[in-house]
Design a protein around this motif. Structure first.
Motif, mmCIF file in Angstrom:
data_model
loop_
_atom_site.group_PDB
_atom_site.id
_atom_site.type_symbol
_atom_site.label_atom_id
_atom_site.label_comp_id
_atom_site.label_asym_id
_atom_site.label_seq_id
_atom_site.Cartn_x
_atom_site.Cartn_y
_atom_site.Cartn_z
ATOM 1 N N SER A 236 -2.796 1.584 1.971
ATOM 2 C CA SER A 236 -1.876 0.848 2.831
ATOM 3 C C SER A 236 -2.568 -0.346 3.475
ATOM 4 C CB SER A 236 -1.353 1.777 3.939
ATOM 5 O OG SER A 236 -0.232 1.211 4.598
ATOM 6 N N SER B 72 1.782 1.502 0.856
ATOM 7 C CA SER B 72 2.853 1.584 1.847
ATOM 8 C C SER B 72 2.973 0.332 2.718
ATOM 9 C CB SER B 72 2.678 2.823 2.726
ATOM 10 O OG SER B 72 1.376 2.918 3.256
ATOM 11 N N GLY B 73 2.748 -0.840 2.141
ATOM 12 C CA GLY B 73 3.141 -2.070 2.790
ATOM 13 C C GLY B 73 2.028 -2.937 3.335
ATOM 14 N N THR C 186 5.161 0.600 -4.465
ATOM 15 C CA THR C 186 4.959 -0.070 -3.179
ATOM 16 C C THR C 186 6.228 -0.026 -2.334
ATOM 17 O OG1 THR C 186 5.692 -2.252 -3.923
ATOM 18 C CG2 THR C 186 3.368 -1.703 -4.275
ATOM 19 N N PRO D 115 7.547 -2.555 1.189
ATOM 20 C CA PRO D 115 7.119 -3.809 1.820
ATOM 21 C C PRO D 115 6.754 -3.643 3.288
ATOM 22 C CG PRO D 115 9.496 -3.752 1.704
ATOM 23 C CD PRO D 115 9.010 -2.511 1.000
ATOM 24 N N GLY D 116 5.775 -4.435 3.721
ATOM 25 C CA GLY D 116 5.463 -4.585 5.133
ATOM 26 C C GLY D 116 5.986 -5.912 5.644
ATOM 27 N N ASP E 35 4.662 -8.984 4.133
ATOM 28 C CA ASP E 35 5.144 -9.271 2.784
ATOM 29 C C ASP E 35 6.489 -9.984 2.801
ATOM 30 O OD1 ASP E 35 2.939 -7.860 1.633
ATOM 31 O OD2 ASP E 35 3.982 -5.972 2.052
ATOM 32 N N TYR F 180 8.308 -10.895 -2.364
ATOM 33 C CA TYR F 180 7.903 -9.501 -2.571
ATOM 34 C C TYR F 180 8.796 -8.824 -3.599
ATOM 35 C CZ TYR F 180 7.777 -4.494 -1.958
ATOM 36 O OH TYR F 180 7.727 -3.152 -2.209
ATOM 37 N N VAL G 1 13.325 0.094 4.021
ATOM 38 C CA VAL G 1 12.784 -1.217 4.373
ATOM 39 C C VAL G 1 13.139 -1.487 5.832
ATOM 40 C CG1 VAL G 1 12.811 -3.686 3.878
ATOM 41 C CG2 VAL G 1 13.055 -2.030 2.005
ATOM 42 N N THR H 43 11.343 -3.870 7.837
ATOM 43 C CA THR H 43 10.449 -4.975 8.209
ATOM 44 C C THR H 43 11.105 -6.356 8.120
ATOM 45 O OG1 THR H 43 9.642 -5.052 5.927
ATOM 46 C CG2 THR H 43 8.406 -3.701 7.490
ATOM 47 N N HIS I 11 7.330 1.296 6.105
ATOM 48 C CA HIS I 11 6.099 0.650 6.565
ATOM 49 C C HIS I 11 5.903 0.881 8.062
ATOM 50 C CE1 HIS I 11 2.738 -2.072 6.792
ATOM 51 N NE2 HIS I 11 3.346 -2.762 7.749
ATOM 52 N N HIS J 298 1.311 0.344 8.647
ATOM 53 C CA HIS J 298 1.551 -0.601 9.735
ATOM 54 C C HIS J 298 0.569 -0.496 10.901
ATOM 55 C CE1 HIS J 298 3.786 -3.500 12.056
ATOM 56 N NE2 HIS J 298 4.073 -2.629 13.009
#
Length: 333
Positions: free
Chosen positions: A82, A120-121, A149, A151-152, A155, A164, A191, A193, A228, A264
């Motif tokens: 991560s 994990s982001g 994956t 997204p964070g 990203d 992304y 998601v 983020t 994330h 995160h």
């Protein structure tokens, strides 16, 4: 295909003329989804090892079909990494590419071939096309057949996550969420983020997706949720929470076993709330302070010899016939 690519083949597999599922994926795609994921269910900590409960395993034959090298009585072993933040430049880590390379080397030196690796982001730091391409190429160096994956927020800078999704989110629903089933466990990838005011945010469309997605599941189905940003109030003052997560948590209360896995926060943290356990992962890039121990969650500079102590990877193993799944967090040091 949702967030999926074969780590040894840059071209997507042909899924034409395959019957589609209710989520718009072909059966072949759904099976690849299943191979990309694993999970931890109801995590507890004992003797430095995180143990979780899980239902009986299925689909052992599909593992063999992709060349898994685990013993015959082991159904699933995977790795979580991560927050690699490829593109970061700063004194907290002057070589995030180097530390992520070391993490990849550690994955490849585990003594077994993971069935998949899940990131994990915050794969990138600034969500540029070059950074996405670099991290994708680096992930191909992992000795596994599949990488997945979520997204964070790093990203999604400036483009609501389009770059992304172009690289990692092909075939996802909405802004990149989806679900799948494997080994008797139902997995949901969220998601949270994209609509950041201060906290993470899911939105009504995604919450409705979860409601419909789990409606037909038996209450004894183990559930694993990936995101994330944490789905619990770890430290809202720093944005380490999701403002509408309780709406999803309420939907999951009827299930006997639920685990939420996130990144995160760049540190290990576990919280159990009834039937739901939340488990945060560490980073491969740089440490962040413990909640409340600094004015803000900014990258922390530590002596070079101590940096690897703050970085690491996670391995997860489930042995067919057991009811426990072991999660071990390993430092890069």
């Amino acid at each position: 295909m949702t967030g999926y690519y074969d780590s040894h083949d840059s071209a997507p597999a042909d899924d034409t003329e395959q019957p589609t599922t209710e989520h718009g994926m072909s059966r072949r795609q759904l099976m690849r989804h299943a191979g990309w994921f694993g999970g931890a269910v109801v995590l507890t900590v004992a003797s430095g090892e995180v143990i979780s409960r899980i239902a009986d395993s299925r689909e052992t034959d599909s593992m063999a079909a992709v060349g898994a090298t685990a013993p015959a009585n082991t159904s699933l072993r995977f790795v979580q990494v991560s927050d690699s933040h490829i593109g970061f430049q700063g004194p907290a880590n002057t070589d995030v590419v180097g530390s992520f390379t070391e993490a990849i080397h550690q994955v490849n030196s585990l003594g077994f071939r993971p069935d998949f690796v899940m990131h994990s982001g915050d794969l990138t730091h600034l969500s540029t096309a070059g950074q996405f391409d670099q991290v994708k190429q680096m992930l191909t160096g992992m000795q596994t057949d599949r990488v997945f994956t979520v997204p964070g927020e790093h990203d999604s800078i400036g483009d609501a996550g389009r770059a992304y999704r172009k690289t990692f989110g092909m075939g996802t629903l909405g802004d990149g969420w989806y679900s799948f089933d494997t080994h008797g466990v139902h997995f949901i990838a969220l998601v949270n983020t994209l609509s950041l005011e201060k906290l993470g945010h899911l939105g009504n469309d995604q919450i409705d997706f979860v409601r419909k997605d789990i409606a037909g599941l038996s209450s004894d189905t183990p559930i694993v949720v990936f995101s994330h940003i944490p789905l619990f109030a770890m430290y809202p003052r720093w944005g380490w929470s999701t403002d509408d997560a309780l709406k999803v948590i309420a939907l999951l209360r009827r299930f006997s076993s639920v685990t939420c896995l996130n990144g995160h926060v760049h540190q290990l943290f576990t919280k159990t709330d009834g039937n739901i356990t939340f488990h945060s992962a560490t980073t491969t890039a740089y440490p962040l302070p413990k909640p409340g121990r600094a004015p803000a969650p900014t990258p922390q500079v530590v002596p070079a010899r101590q940096l690897k102590d703050a970085l690491g990877i996670r391995t997860v193993g489930y042995r067919q016939g057991d009811r426990e799944l072991a999660v071990k967090d390993q430092r890069l040091a």
